[in-house]
Write an enzyme that holds these catalytic residues in place. Structure first.
Site, PDB file in Angstrom:
ATOM      1  N   ASP A   1       0.824  -1.223   0.000  1.00  0.00           N
ATOM      2  CA  ASP A   1       0.000   0.000   0.000  1.00  0.00           C
ATOM      3  C   ASP A   1       0.852   1.263   0.000  1.00  0.00           C
ATOM      4  OD1 ASP A   1      -2.375  -1.373  -0.002  1.00  0.00           O
ATOM      5  OD2 ASP A   1      -2.784  -1.096   2.142  1.00  0.00           O
TER       6      ASP A   1
ATOM      7  N   ARG B   1       0.698   5.484  16.822  1.00  0.00           N
ATOM      8  CA  ARG B   1       0.302   6.460  15.786  1.00  0.00           C
ATOM      9  C   ARG B   1       0.593   7.908  16.168  1.00  0.00           C
ATOM     10  NH1 ARG B   1       0.374   1.859  14.086  1.00  0.00           N
ATOM     11  NH2 ARG B   1      -0.866   1.116  12.340  1.00  0.00           N
TER      12      ARG B   1
ATOM     13  N   SER C   1      -4.006  -8.739   8.094  1.00  0.00           N
ATOM     14  CA  SER C   1      -3.464  -7.395   8.239  1.00  0.00           C
ATOM     15  C   SER C   1      -2.777  -7.353   9.600  1.00  0.00           C
ATOM     16  CB  SER C   1      -4.603  -6.374   8.172  1.00  0.00           C
ATOM     17  OG  SER C   1      -4.128  -5.133   8.627  1.00  0.00           O
TER      18      SER C   1
ATOM     19  N   ASP D   1      -6.864   3.691  12.603  1.00  0.00           N
ATOM     20  CA  ASP D   1      -5.563   4.349  12.472  1.00  0.00           C
ATOM     21  C   ASP D   1      -5.642   5.664  11.706  1.00  0.00           C
ATOM     22  OD1 ASP D   1      -4.172   2.522  14.036  1.00  0.00           O
ATOM     23  OD2 ASP D   1      -3.931   1.124  12.376  1.00  0.00           O
TER      24      ASP D   1
HETATM   25  N1  ARG Z   1      -7.720  -2.798  16.037  1.00  0.00           N
HETATM   26  C1  ARG Z   1      -6.482  -2.343  16.541  1.00  0.00           C
HETATM   27  C2  ARG Z   1      -6.527  -0.873  16.807  1.00  0.00           C
HETATM   28  O1  ARG Z   1      -7.355  -0.215  16.275  1.00  0.00           O
HETATM   29  C3  ARG Z   1      -5.340  -2.747  15.662  1.00  0.00           C
HETATM   30  C4  ARG Z   1      -5.151  -1.991  14.410  1.00  0.00           C
HETATM   31  C5  ARG Z   1      -4.066  -2.597  13.647  1.00  0.00           C
HETATM   32  N2  ARG Z   1      -3.783  -1.906  12.431  1.00  0.00           N
HETATM   33  C6  ARG Z   1      -3.554  -2.524  11.287  1.00  0.00           C
HETATM   34  N3  ARG Z   1      -3.255  -1.759  10.289  1.00  0.00           N
HETATM   35  N4  ARG Z   1      -3.643  -3.814  11.156  1.00  0.00           N
HETATM   36  O2  ARG Z   1      -5.756  -0.347  17.561  1.00  0.00           O
END
Ligand code: ARG
Length: 404
Positions: free
Chosen positions: A16, A97, A178, A126
């Site tokens: 990506d 983040r 993912s 995110d």
């Molecule tokens: N659900 C989790 C969160 O919102 C993990 C996110 C993981 N991100 C990813 N791009 N796989 O904090």
């Protein structure tokens, strides 16, 4: 020739963000500055990733070691707040983040870029965290989220676009999940996990041993804390970064730290998430048990509520917010005497607390004991109970069981 606009991109090296490096050049006519942060993810060697962005045409590409800052500024506060979203998830993605965002904004200022870009989809948390953080740090920066904007709707379309634009396409078959990982653990989503009744396949776990295959003797570990911050393991003092790496190792080899939960995303979707957070869960559990020795009942009650609010705020991308800073100020006070040791047994995926002591404990042996050193004045309880139960007796006679 007019100068091109610059955009600072949060770059991971995956398909990506690699496509995005090119897409920003082709579709937006921009110069790309790629920033790849080391937050302790499994991918240790960031040099090839840094180079890859340059190969795809980034004008600048930097790999930054953010691990110490992550531990010192983010994870110490998460431990102080016993941060578990919905009581379960230690927030590993939510915590990284805002740190990455801070560096993106700094680089934008250094390079004179007016744009910042990320590779998040429109369905996740995110995007909310990146954008809310960036806006809080510099409301004048413009944000570009190519994945929300482009018309590449499937992995195949994306690979075709990549191939047509000389972006390297992964040759090995990708993991059908993912994944996001850093010092604080790993998040695994998508693929077969999207059916909530499917058992997590064995191959999703990399930080933790299958519990039934871990040593049956297990392992004892003593975590030492100084003012709420873990500072030693088994008597050996070490910086927090090393300590977390150690904690991941010890807990992981004992099969501890796997989570499988249904989580409520910010964007209103329930999603099935698997996590492995051996070190995070070990340290948070140890910290909670030390707090029980060092904080008064009233402070603990209030803190439990604020812990929930802290985790909610950080999950929703509000790291740079008044509420997070206010709760942290409360925690600076609450943590001042959270100094001591917690002994824990880890065995076959289980965590068992089996000893705690503090330098300035609120536990008074002589008050607690039933042996001859007891100093508690037993007879005084009678008067206490008389006053304590008075309003309830009045209630009972007038409206409750005593009136019926
Ligand atoms: N659900 C989790 C969160 O919102 C993990 C996110 C993981 N991100 C990813 N791009 N796989 O904090």
């Amino acid at each position: 020739m007019s100068q091109k606009e610059k955009v600072v991109l949060a770059y991971s090296g995956g398909l990506d963000t690699s496509v995005i490096v090119k897409w920003l050049q082709v579709e937006k006519n921009m110069d790309v500055v790629a920033i790849c942060g080391n937050v302790g993810q499994d991918e240790r060697d960031l040099e090839p990733i840094r180079q890859k962005a340059l190969d795809i045409g980034a004008i600048v590409s930097e790999a930054m070691d953010m691990r110490e800052e992550y531990a010192a500024d983010f994870l110490t506060r998460a431990i102080a707040a016993n941060a578990l979203y919905e009581g379960v998830y230690p927030l590993l993605s939510a915590l990284s983040r805002p740190l990455i965002s801070k560096h993106l904004v700094d680089v934008a200022h250094e390079t004179g870029a007016l744009y910042v870009a990320h590779g998040c989809t429109g369905k996740g948390n995110d995007q909310v965290r990146f954008e809310t953080s960036i806006r809080a740090l510099d409301p004048d920066l413009q944000i570009i989220a190519p994945v929300r904007e482009w018309n590449l709707h499937s992995r195949e379309e994306e690979m075709e676009w990549a191939a047509a634009h000389d972006v390297p396409v992964p040759t090995t078959k990708d993991k059908p999940y993912s994944i996001d990982d850093n010092l604080w653990g790993r998040a695994i989503e998508c693929g077969v996990l999207e059916d909530t009744w499917n058992k997590p396949p064995d191959d999703i776990w990399t930080m933790t041993k299958e519990p039934s295959e871990a040593s049956h003797e297990g392992e004892e570990v003593i975590i030492g804390f100084t003012a709420g911050v873990p500072t030693s393991i088994n008597g050996q003092e070490m910086p927090l970064l090393d300590l977390i790496i150690h904690a991941n190792d010890i807990a992981g080899r004992n099969g501890y730290g796997r989570l499988d939960m249904i989580e409520d995303r910010v964007v209103g979707i329930k999603s099935r998430e698997c996590y492995e957070c051996p070190g995070a869960l070990l340290l948070i559990n140890a910290h909670k048990s030390l707090e029980m020795l060092c904080l008064s009942a009233e402070t603990l009650r209030e803190k439990q509520k604020l812990d929930i609010q802290w985790a909610d705020a950080v999950y929703r991308g509000l790291w740079y917010s008044q509420i997070r800073e206010a709760i942290d100020a409360f925690n600076v006070y609450t943590q001042q005497h959270v100094t001591g040791e917690v002994r824990i047994k880890l065995c076959c995926g289980g965590l068992f607390l089996d000893g705690v002591r503090a330098d300035r404990s609120l536990y008074d042996y002589n008050l607690a004991t039933y042996d001859e050193s007891d100093t508690f004045e037993h007879a005084k309880s009678e008067g206490f109970i008389y006053v304590h139960s008075l309003p309830h007796i009045t209630w009972s006679r007038s409206q409750g069981p005593g009136s019926r």
